[in-house]
Design a protein around this motif. Structure first.
Motif, PDB file in Angstrom:
ATOM      1  N   HIS A 114      45.443  74.399  89.600  1.00  0.00           N
ATOM      2  CA  HIS A 114      45.726  75.613  90.353  1.00  0.00           C
ATOM      3  C   HIS A 114      45.878  75.250  91.822  1.00  0.00           C
ATOM      4  N   TRP A 115      46.587  76.121  92.533  1.00  0.00           N
ATOM      5  CA  TRP A 115      46.807  75.924  93.963  1.00  0.00           C
ATOM      6  C   TRP A 115      45.903  76.873  94.734  1.00  0.00           C
ATOM      7  N   ASN A 116      45.321  76.392  95.814  1.00  0.00           N
ATOM      8  CA  ASN A 116      44.549  77.227  96.718  1.00  0.00           C
ATOM      9  C   ASN A 116      45.352  77.333  98.015  1.00  0.00           C
ATOM     10  N   TRP A 117      45.742  78.546  98.383  1.00  0.00           N
ATOM     11  CA  TRP A 117      46.552  78.783  99.576  1.00  0.00           C
ATOM     12  C   TRP A 117      45.647  79.254 100.701  1.00  0.00           C
ATOM     13  N   SER A 118      45.537  78.458 101.747  1.00  0.00           N
ATOM     14  CA  SER A 118      44.754  78.855 102.926  1.00  0.00           C
ATOM     15  C   SER A 118      45.673  78.798 104.135  1.00  0.00           C
ATOM     16  N   ASN A 119      45.574  79.842 104.983  1.00  0.00           N
ATOM     17  CA  ASN A 119      46.438  79.912 106.151  1.00  0.00           C
ATOM     18  C   ASN A 119      45.693  80.566 107.302  1.00  0.00           C
ATOM     19  N   THR A 134      58.967  81.058 108.141  1.00  0.00           N
ATOM     20  CA  THR A 134      57.858  81.927 107.755  1.00  0.00           C
ATOM     21  C   THR A 134      57.425  82.713 108.981  1.00  0.00           C
ATOM     22  N   ASP A 135      56.604  83.683 108.767  1.00  0.00           N
ATOM     23  CA  ASP A 135      56.170  84.565 109.848  1.00  0.00           C
ATOM     24  C   ASP A 135      54.926  83.985 110.524  1.00  0.00           C
ATOM     25  N   SER A 136      55.102  82.843 111.213  1.00  0.00           N
ATOM     26  CA  SER A 136      53.997  82.138 111.878  1.00  0.00           C
ATOM     27  C   SER A 136      52.837  81.928 110.927  1.00  0.00           C
ATOM     28  N   LEU A 137      53.150  81.436 109.736  1.00  0.00           N
ATOM     29  CA  LEU A 137      52.152  81.308 108.690  1.00  0.00           C
ATOM     30  C   LEU A 137      51.899  79.840 108.366  1.00  0.00           C
ATOM     31  N   ASN A 138      51.374  79.103 109.336  1.00  0.00           N
ATOM     32  CA  ASN A 138      50.974  77.730 109.055  1.00  0.00           C
ATOM     33  C   ASN A 138      49.831  77.761 108.050  1.00  0.00           C
ATOM     34  N   GLY A 139      49.834  76.813 107.143  1.00  0.00           N
ATOM     35  CA  GLY A 139      48.760  76.790 106.164  1.00  0.00           C
ATOM     36  C   GLY A 139      48.849  75.583 105.258  1.00  0.00           C
ATOM     37  N   THR A 140      47.976  75.571 104.270  1.00  0.00           N
ATOM     38  CA  THR A 140      47.872  74.433 103.360  1.00  0.00           C
ATOM     39  C   THR A 140      47.736  74.920 101.925  1.00  0.00           C
ATOM     40  N   TYR A 141      48.542  74.338 101.052  1.00  0.00           N
ATOM     41  CA  TYR A 141      48.376  74.502  99.614  1.00  0.00           C
ATOM     42  C   TYR A 141      47.580  73.290  99.137  1.00  0.00           C
ATOM     43  N   THR A 142      46.464  73.537  98.466  1.00  0.00           N
ATOM     44  CA  THR A 142      45.640  72.458  97.944  1.00  0.00           C
ATOM     45  C   THR A 142      45.670  72.514  96.425  1.00  0.00           C
ATOM     46  N   LEU A 143      46.115  71.424  95.811  1.00  0.00           N
ATOM     47  CA  LEU A 143      46.138  71.324  94.354  1.00  0.00           C
ATOM     48  C   LEU A 143      44.739  70.933  93.881  1.00  0.00           C
ATOM     49  N   CYS A 144      44.188  71.738  92.975  1.00  0.00           N
ATOM     50  CA  CYS A 144      42.829  71.495  92.483  1.00  0.00           C
ATOM     51  C   CYS A 144      42.832  71.350  90.963  1.00  0.00           C
ATOM     52  N   ARG A 146      39.681  70.909  87.907  1.00  0.00           N
ATOM     53  CA  ARG A 146      38.254  70.801  87.576  1.00  0.00           C
ATOM     54  C   ARG A 146      37.371  70.906  88.814  1.00  0.00           C
ATOM     55  N   GLY A 147      37.714  71.814  89.724  1.00  0.00           N
ATOM     56  CA  GLY A 147      36.928  72.043  90.927  1.00  0.00           C
ATOM     57  C   GLY A 147      37.069  70.982  91.997  1.00  0.00           C
ATOM     58  N   GLU A 148      38.006  70.087  91.856  1.00  0.00           N
ATOM     59  CA  GLU A 148      38.186  68.998  92.808  1.00  0.00           C
ATOM     60  C   GLU A 148      39.572  69.065  93.453  1.00  0.00           C
ATOM     61  N   ALA A 149      39.616  68.940  94.780  1.00  0.00           N
ATOM     62  CA  ALA A 149      40.894  68.908  95.497  1.00  0.00           C
ATOM     63  C   ALA A 149      41.577  67.578  95.239  1.00  0.00           C
ATOM     64  N   ILE A 150      42.840  67.635  94.831  1.00  0.00           N
ATOM     65  CA  ILE A 150      43.565  66.422  94.466  1.00  0.00           C
ATOM     66  C   ILE A 150      44.651  66.071  95.473  1.00  0.00           C
ATOM     67  N   GLN A 151      45.381  67.089  95.916  1.00  0.00           N
ATOM     68  CA  GLN A 151      46.536  66.848  96.772  1.00  0.00           C
ATOM     69  C   GLN A 151      46.744  68.064  97.658  1.00  0.00           C
ATOM     70  N   GLN A 152      47.344  67.863  98.836  1.00  0.00           N
ATOM     71  CA  GLN A 152      47.617  68.973  99.744  1.00  0.00           C
ATOM     72  C   GLN A 152      49.078  68.964 100.161  1.00  0.00           C
ATOM     73  N   LEU A 153      49.598  70.176 100.351  1.00  0.00           N
ATOM     74  CA  LEU A 153      50.935  70.376 100.880  1.00  0.00           C
ATOM     75  C   LEU A 153      50.778  71.283 102.104  1.00  0.00           C
ATOM     76  N   VAL A 154      51.179  70.785 103.261  1.00  0.00           N
ATOM     77  CA  VAL A 154      50.977  71.509 104.515  1.00  0.00           C
ATOM     78  C   VAL A 154      52.266  72.198 104.924  1.00  0.00           C
ATOM     79  N   ILE A 155      52.170  73.484 105.244  1.00  0.00           N
ATOM     80  CA  ILE A 155      53.281  74.260 105.792  1.00  0.00           C
ATOM     81  C   ILE A 155      53.017  74.357 107.294  1.00  0.00           C
ATOM     82  N   ASN A 156      53.927  73.805 108.083  1.00  0.00           N
ATOM     83  CA  ASN A 156      53.721  73.735 109.521  1.00  0.00           C
ATOM     84  C   ASN A 156      54.977  74.191 110.244  1.00  0.00           C
ATOM     85  N   ILE A 157      54.826  75.204 111.063  1.00  0.00           N
ATOM     86  CA  ILE A 157      55.947  75.686 111.869  1.00  0.00           C
ATOM     87  C   ILE A 157      55.928  74.945 113.190  1.00  0.00           C
ATOM     88  N   THR A 158      57.018  74.271 113.483  1.00  0.00           N
ATOM     89  CA  THR A 158      57.072  73.517 114.748  1.00  0.00           C
ATOM     90  C   THR A 158      58.003  74.184 115.724  1.00  0.00           C
TER      91      THR A 158
END
Length: 158
Positions: A114-119, A134-144, A146-158
């Motif tokens: 599952h993905w955890n979306w935090s912004n 995006t509407d100034s929505l910097n954030g991170t998708y974290t792939l989890c 079994r309760g463990e973070a495996i990988q992250q995808l960062v959304i960054n507005i520059t």
């Protein structure tokens, strides 16, 4: 006198063969399991990227706001995206699939991930504007898994 030769394996040869195969399988099976897990993780990441790119492409080509949220048929008010991802037109900009809004796609997620979306704006959805940003929505998708973070995808507005 005619002698008949029968070609066969001896018991020693068969035992050596079984021992060698056991050792090879003992080495190969854990590596194969790791390979399958990496493949599933890669597929989950590519599915999210595909959903994000599809939503952004829709926003630009249709010249309207397109939102993504967690769910299968309705948007869940959760930042934990475990069932699926809904992509829909969102003219009222509330991040919820309302009556009259067009549903474009539903992407299901593998059971074990599952993905955890935090912004920074603490929203449970993500919206692309008509220009593809995006509407100034910097954030991170974290792939989890079994309760463990495996990988992250960062959304960054520059």
């Amino acid at each position: 006198m005619n002698s008949i030769y029968i070609r066969a394996f001896t018991l020693i040869e068969l035992l050596v063969t079984v021992a060698v195969l056991s050792v090879l399988l003992g080495i190969a099976i854990p590596n194969f399991r790791s390979l399958v897990e990496r493949h599933h993780r890669s597929t989950a990441s590519l599915d999210l990227l595909e959903a994000l790119n599809h939503a952004r492409g829709l926003a630009v080509t249709r010249r309207e706001r397109i939102s993504l949220c967690a769910g299968i048929d309705i948007c869940n008010a959760s930042a934990d995206w475990e069932d699926g991802i809904i992509i829909f037109s969102d003219p009222n900009q509330n991040g919820t699939l309302d009556a009259g809004e067009q549903l474009h796609r539903v992407t299901t997620l593998p059971d074990e991930y599952h993905w955890n979306w935090s912004n920074f704006r603490s929203r449970t959805f993500m919206t692309y504007k008509a220009n593809g940003t995006t509407d100034s929505l910097n954030g991170t998708y974290t792939l989890c898994s079994r309760g463990e973070a495996i990988q992250q995808l960062v959304i960054n507005i520059t």
